[in-house]
Design a protein around this motif. Structure first.
Motif, PDB file in Angstrom:
ATOM      1  N   SER A 191       6.031 -10.915  -4.969  1.00  0.00           N
ATOM      2  CA  SER A 191       6.196  -9.620  -4.302  1.00  0.00           C
ATOM      3  C   SER A 191       6.445  -9.794  -2.810  1.00  0.00           C
ATOM      4  N   THR A 192       5.750 -10.765  -2.200  1.00  0.00           N
ATOM      5  CA  THR A 192       5.930 -11.012  -0.769  1.00  0.00           C
ATOM      6  C   THR A 192       7.335 -11.503  -0.467  1.00  0.00           C
ATOM      7  N   GLN A 193       7.866 -12.350  -1.323  1.00  0.00           N
ATOM      8  CA  GLN A 193       9.217 -12.869  -1.103  1.00  0.00           C
ATOM      9  C   GLN A 193      10.238 -11.739  -1.144  1.00  0.00           C
ATOM     10  N   LYS A 238       8.777   0.760   0.531  1.00  0.00           N
ATOM     11  CA  LYS A 238       8.251   0.820  -0.831  1.00  0.00           C
ATOM     12  C   LYS A 238       7.764  -0.549  -1.297  1.00  0.00           C
ATOM     13  N   GLN A 239       8.524  -1.590  -0.960  1.00  0.00           N
ATOM     14  CA  GLN A 239       8.099  -2.931  -1.357  1.00  0.00           C
ATOM     15  C   GLN A 239       6.840  -3.346  -0.604  1.00  0.00           C
ATOM     16  N   SER A 240       6.718  -2.918   0.659  1.00  0.00           N
ATOM     17  CA  SER A 240       5.510  -3.216   1.427  1.00  0.00           C
ATOM     18  C   SER A 240       4.295  -2.549   0.799  1.00  0.00           C
ATOM     19  N   VAL A 241       4.488  -1.334   0.278  1.00  0.00           N
ATOM     20  CA  VAL A 241       3.392  -0.640  -0.410  1.00  0.00           C
ATOM     21  C   VAL A 241       3.000  -1.401  -1.673  1.00  0.00           C
ATOM     22  N   ASN A 247      -2.150  -6.852  -2.946  1.00  0.00           N
ATOM     23  CA  ASN A 247      -3.151  -7.504  -2.111  1.00  0.00           C
ATOM     24  C   ASN A 247      -4.502  -6.808  -2.209  1.00  0.00           C
ATOM     25  N   GLY A 248      -4.472  -5.471  -2.270  1.00  0.00           N
ATOM     26  CA  GLY A 248      -5.717  -4.720  -2.401  1.00  0.00           C
ATOM     27  C   GLY A 248      -6.430  -5.021  -3.707  1.00  0.00           C
TER      28      GLY A 248
END
Length: 567
Positions: A191-193, A238-241, A247-248
């Protein structure tokens, strides 16, 4: 710092991480030792407290109690100083390593003939900043991972001494927690990539918008451009969310599992005490260790996530550092004559262009089609690799493809038509290297004197990013002054006067001819003033050289030329 250090030969993100670890092994070893001491000392605190309680309950002597408290004070001092100096070592190494990779990416991005990166400048900027920082975090992650493992091991061993089931619970629980979190960390890395790629694209989009703000305002395209950026930015948001949500969940799961393990150890120790299998002092030690374990377990369980993020960032850096070469520079140097020869070049709209420029000659190329002018400038600037077009370009009687990068930069300068201007001062833009001896002459020749005289600071007048506080004509003249101040053996100017008035253009033409006298100069232009001062004009029509002569000779015998250049 040498070039081999700043631009290592890498192909994958794994290699980048290995290089980062290898060249920081001394700092990482020192940091690991100090952070391991910190974790060991913290682990010793509940052990000592339990021993003190046990000693007090058994009626020990006051002097012995004082020694135990002194030992506790020494342990706390070890905790403080080992953390302080350990983190200082690791953060210094982290910052230095991030700087190295930023320089490496910037160095690779500045190689005009060495690399071809399928990324926009805004994306490369993100790789050189955010991704470089996150990759360098591996310098801190590994020592902290080992230090956390040290504290967990010490706690598990001590608990096993108190009661074997307690120690087994700690080791088994830690293994189970890491197994669960390792699966989750893979999702975080993926997801981070994706997030980094979308944020980089948003950065590239806003960079493009800033560069084209003036023309966008001119034809009323600002709103549409804003909407295009908004769509790209919204995708990044949206990807940051998504990443924040993952992460949460990861952090919540880790905390819940760690707390569950600590609670299990505490309850079990309490039951063992109630059953008379361990003493009150051992209960204090067990409970203290159980509570203490939450922090190193949290740190230990977060490490896989940071490793995956570092790996994702390293993979993105590898896109730049391991991009396939556009061409392999040669090893030869140009000959001493300083001439330029173009022989049967076919590229884009060029259909076999051939002409030569003698050393010290000023030649103007009048291209009837703008695309032909752009294609010729691209070939001469090596923006197009020689292997991708037919024909030969020679500099000083040596083929361009066989010359070293440094020799090409030293002997041949092509000043592009888009006239880039940088944030800094007028002087910084005219003489970026600070070594030119022709700054004043170049400023006068480019008719930039009015801009200098307009401001009290003169050449030290501050220029905003992309020359936002200068007009189009001022930016063009500033770019021309920079090219003239560089004083290369061969200078190619592409449309250097399209944004100035006719009187200024005439003065610039005469000044350029005077300043460049005895130096090889090519001007790709349709300006009558520049054509008139040239020793010879080469006419380029339909991708071919159709005629040559002086400007006035061509005006007298060539009606098509007269129609094309007369204003």
């Amino acid at each position: 710092m040498t070039n081999t250090e700043t631009t290592p030969d890498v192909r994958t993100g794994k290699e980048i991480l290995r290089i980062a670890v290898r060249r920081n092994r001394s700092a990482m070893a020192g940091g690991t030792l100090l952070m391991g001491s910190y974790q060991a000392a913290e682990t010793a605190v509940p052990i000592l407290l339990g021993a003190i309680v046990e000693f007090a309950l058994r009626g020990g002597q006051l002097s012995s109690l004082g020694l135990a408290l002194l030992g506790l004070g020494l342990v706390m001092a070890t905790v403080s100083y080992s953390w302080r100096f350990g983190m200082r070592i690791l953060q210094k190494a982290n910052t230095t390593e991030a700087h190295r990779w930023r320089v490496a990416v910037a160095d690779r991005g500045l190689q005009p003939v060495a690399r071809d990166v399928e990324l926009k400048s805004g994306e490369v900027l993100t790789v050189a900043t955010e991704d470089a920082d996150q990759t360098a975090d591996i310098i801190e992650v590994v020592p902290l991972l080992i230090a956390s493992l040290v504290s967990i091991t010490i706690a598990g061993v001590v608990l096993a001494v108190i009661s074997v089931p307690l120690g087994v619970t700690v080791f088994a629980g830690t293994a189970a927690i890491l197994t669960v979190l390792s699966f989750m960390s893979r999702r975080i890395g993926a997801s981070t990539q994706v997030q980094q790629a979308k944020v980089a694209r948003a950065g590239a989009k806003v960079s493009d918008l800033i560069a084209g703000l003036r023309p966008l305002h001119g034809f009323g395209g600002s709103y549409q451009a804003f909407q295009a950026y908004r769509r790209v930015s919204d995708e990044a948001r949206k990807q940051s969310v998504v990443v924040a949500r993952v992460n949460g969940v990861y952090a919540g799961t880790a905390l819940a599992l760690n707390s569950l393990l600590a609670a299990a150890v505490t309850l079990w120790a309490g039951w063992l005490t109630f059953d008379g299998q361990i003493s009150i002092g051992q209960l204090v030690t067990a409970v203290g260790l159980a509570q203490f374990l939450i922090e190193p377990l949290k740190l230990f369980s977060e490490m896989p996530k940071y490793v995956m993020i570092a790996r994702a960032s390293a993979d993105r850096m590898a896109l730049v550092l391991a991009a396939p070469p556009r061409m392999t520079p040669g090893v030869e140097e140009p000959g001493p004559d300083g001439g330029l020869e173009v022989e049967a070049v076919r590229h884009g709209s060029l259909r076999g262009v051939s002409f030569s420029v003698q050393p010290g000659e000023l030649v103007a190329v009048a291209a009837y089609q703008p695309q032909a002018a752009a294609d010729l400038a691209a070939v001469l600037s090596v923006d197009v690799p020689p292997a991708t077009y037919s024909g030969v370009v020679r500099v000083g009687e040596r083929e361009l493809a066989r010359l070293t990068v440094d020799s090409v930069r030293k002997h041949l300068l092509v000043n592009p038509a888009h006239h880039e201007v940088f944030a800094g001062t007028l002087r910084d833009n005219v003489d970026p290297s600070g070594t030119s001896t022709l700054v004043d002459e170049a400023v006068n020749a480019a008719m930039l004197t009015d801009v200098v005289a307009l401001h009290a600071e003169g050449l030290d007048y501050a220029v905003r990013d992309r020359g936002a506080n200068l007009s189009g004509g001022q930016r063009q003249r500033l770019s021309l002054a920079r090219a003239l101040a560089a004083d290369p053996e061969i200078l190619v100017l592409h449309d250097p006067t399209t944004a100035v008035d006719a009187v200024t253009e005439l003065l610039i033409a005469r000044n350029v001819a005077s300043l460049r006298r005895g130096r090889t100069t090519v001007v790709i232009t349709s300006s009558p003033a520049l054509l008139d001062v040239a020793d010879r004009v080469v006419v380029l029509d339909g991708g071919l050289v159709t005629s040559q002569g002086t400007h006035r000779e061509l005006l007298g015998r060539d009606a098509e030329y007269q129609l094309a250049v007369a204003r």
